[in-house]
Scaffold this motif. Sequence first.
Motif, short mmCIF file in Angstrom:
data_model
loop_
_atom_site.label_atom_id
_atom_site.label_comp_id
_atom_site.label_asym_id
_atom_site.label_seq_id
_atom_site.Cartn_x
_atom_site.Cartn_y
_atom_site.Cartn_z
N SER A 215 0.99 -1.36 0.07
CA SER A 215 -0.19 0.09 -0.05
C SER A 215 0.87 1.17 0.12
CB SER A 215 -0.95 -0.24 1.24
OG SER A 215 -1.85 -0.96 1.25
N ALA A 216 0.60 2.17 -0.81
CA ALA A 216 1.25 3.40 -1.11
C ALA A 216 0.67 4.35 -1.68
CB ALA A 216 2.59 3.35 -1.57
N GLN A 217 0.75 5.70 -1.22
CA GLN A 217 -0.04 6.81 -2.36
C GLN A 217 1.45 7.51 -2.90
OE1 GLN A 217 -3.40 7.69 -2.60
NE2 GLN A 217 -3.02 8.95 -4.03
N LEU A 218 1.16 7.44 -4.25
CA LEU A 218 2.76 7.89 -4.72
C LEU A 218 2.31 9.27 -5.49
CD1 LEU A 218 3.99 4.61 -6.05
CD2 LEU A 218 4.39 5.70 -3.67
N SER A 219 2.52 10.41 -4.91
CA SER A 219 2.22 11.79 -5.77
C SER A 219 3.49 12.47 -6.09
CB SER A 219 1.39 12.50 -4.71
OG SER A 219 2.03 12.78 -3.53
N GLU A 220 4.81 12.05 -5.61
CA GLU A 220 6.04 12.74 -5.91
C GLU A 220 6.27 12.47 -7.32
OE1 GLU A 220 5.81 11.64 -1.63
OE2 GLU A 220 5.51 10.41 -3.37
N PRO A 221 7.08 13.68 -7.89
CA PRO A 221 7.45 13.53 -9.14
C PRO A 221 8.45 12.47 -9.65
CG PRO A 221 7.55 15.76 -8.48
CD PRO A 221 7.42 14.98 -7.31
N LEU B 281 15.95 12.18 -19.06
CA LEU B 281 14.81 11.82 -18.12
C LEU B 281 14.46 13.14 -16.99
CD1 LEU B 281 13.27 9.55 -16.89
CD2 LEU B 281 14.91 9.09 -15.21
N ASP B 282 15.60 13.92 -16.69
CA ASP B 282 15.55 15.21 -15.83
C ASP B 282 14.30 16.04 -16.57
OD1 ASP B 282 17.06 14.04 -13.90
OD2 ASP B 282 18.97 15.46 -14.52
N GLY B 283 14.44 16.26 -17.83
CA GLY B 283 13.56 17.31 -18.54
C GLY B 283 11.93 16.66 -18.60
N GLY C 66 18.68 11.86 -6.72
CA GLY C 66 17.97 13.08 -6.96
C GLY C 66 16.52 13.01 -6.95
N PHE C 67 16.06 11.68 -6.78
CA PHE C 67 14.59 11.30 -6.66
C PHE C 67 13.98 11.66 -5.28
CE2 PHE C 67 15.23 9.05 -10.30
CZ PHE C 67 14.39 8.19 -10.71
N ASP C 68 12.51 11.77 -5.27
CA ASP C 68 11.95 12.21 -4.33
C ASP C 68 11.55 11.19 -3.19
OD1 ASP C 68 11.62 15.00 -5.34
OD2 ASP C 68 10.38 13.96 -6.94
N ARG C 69 11.35 9.95 -3.40
CA ARG C 69 10.87 9.11 -2.58
C ARG C 69 11.41 7.54 -3.07
NH1 ARG C 69 4.49 8.17 -1.21
NH2 ARG C 69 4.52 6.56 0.02
N ILE C 70 11.67 6.56 -2.15
CA ILE C 70 12.20 5.33 -2.37
C ILE C 70 11.13 4.37 -1.60
CG2 ILE C 70 14.11 3.94 -2.08
CD1 ILE C 70 14.69 6.47 -4.10
N GLY D 54 10.34 6.18 2.18
CA GLY D 54 10.66 7.33 2.58
C GLY D 54 11.68 8.24 1.58
N PRO D 55 12.09 9.39 2.07
CA PRO D 55 13.27 10.05 1.16
C PRO D 55 14.65 9.38 0.90
CG PRO D 55 12.49 11.46 3.02
CD PRO D 55 11.81 10.00 3.29
N PRO D 56 15.20 9.44 -0.20
CA PRO D 56 16.37 8.66 -0.31
C PRO D 56 17.51 8.96 0.51
CG PRO D 56 15.67 9.95 -2.40
CD PRO D 56 14.97 10.32 -1.41
N ALA D 57 17.43 9.93 1.20
CA ALA D 57 18.67 9.97 2.34
C ALA D 57 18.19 9.17 3.42
CB ALA D 57 18.72 11.55 2.90
N ASP D 58 16.89 8.77 3.60
CA ASP D 58 16.40 8.11 4.88
C ASP D 58 16.67 6.48 4.52
OD1 ASP D 58 15.91 10.22 6.34
OD2 ASP D 58 13.86 10.12 5.98
#
Length: 238
Positions: free
Chosen positions: A22-28, A176-178, A195-199, A211-215
Amino acid sequence: MSVELRAVGVSLSGRRILHGISAQLSEPRVGIVGRNGSGKTTLARVVAGLIEPNDGEARIGGLDMARDRRAALAAVGIIFQNPDHQIIFPTVLEEVAFGLTQQGHPPREADAGAQAILQRFGKAHWAGAATHSLSQGQKQLLCLMSVLAMRPGVIVMDEPFSGLDIPTRMQLMRYLDGIDAQVVMVTHDPAQLRGFDRILWLEQGQLVADGPPADVLPHFEARMLEWGGMDDLAHLSG
């Protein structure tokens, strides 16, 4: 456009592959990591509507992707690991135009749309090129352009840079960045997701971190290094 996974469970050939995701994915930019056999590719195919879950559902913009194929064609595109499994037409223009004809565009409009996307990427001179003559990196770019021509809100990428050299990967990442669409990328390489928003981290078909890549990524890399340093390979049987 948002991807919603509601208690997704999948069994294939009697084997349970995904367990209640289960997950709600709204990040780019969303990355999915895990070792081989963790269920990453199966989840990617569920998001794209190519596999219907045994339990739960996957929705994009509120629409069930597996049950509404017309909606899926408009909402989501997928790029596979091996472009040779995706490219089916002899010329670049035909390949890019195909998705547009599948969406119901007349042939002349489809060709014009294909020409426009080639022009956008500076590849108008590719139009008559034989697809078999392209390098692997060029074929992956062709797949990306073919998907973008259909203007999906979500693009699912399953190990899209596997087997490519570093310069080619870097060039494709810049393309991909564009991209305006939401990107959901499956990979086992954390470097591609910095550089992603969520993993999302999958293991044995279960979501073990989100969560965020750094976490998430430092713990994922530590676990992979731990397993890689072991002499007993029994844990790799999954």
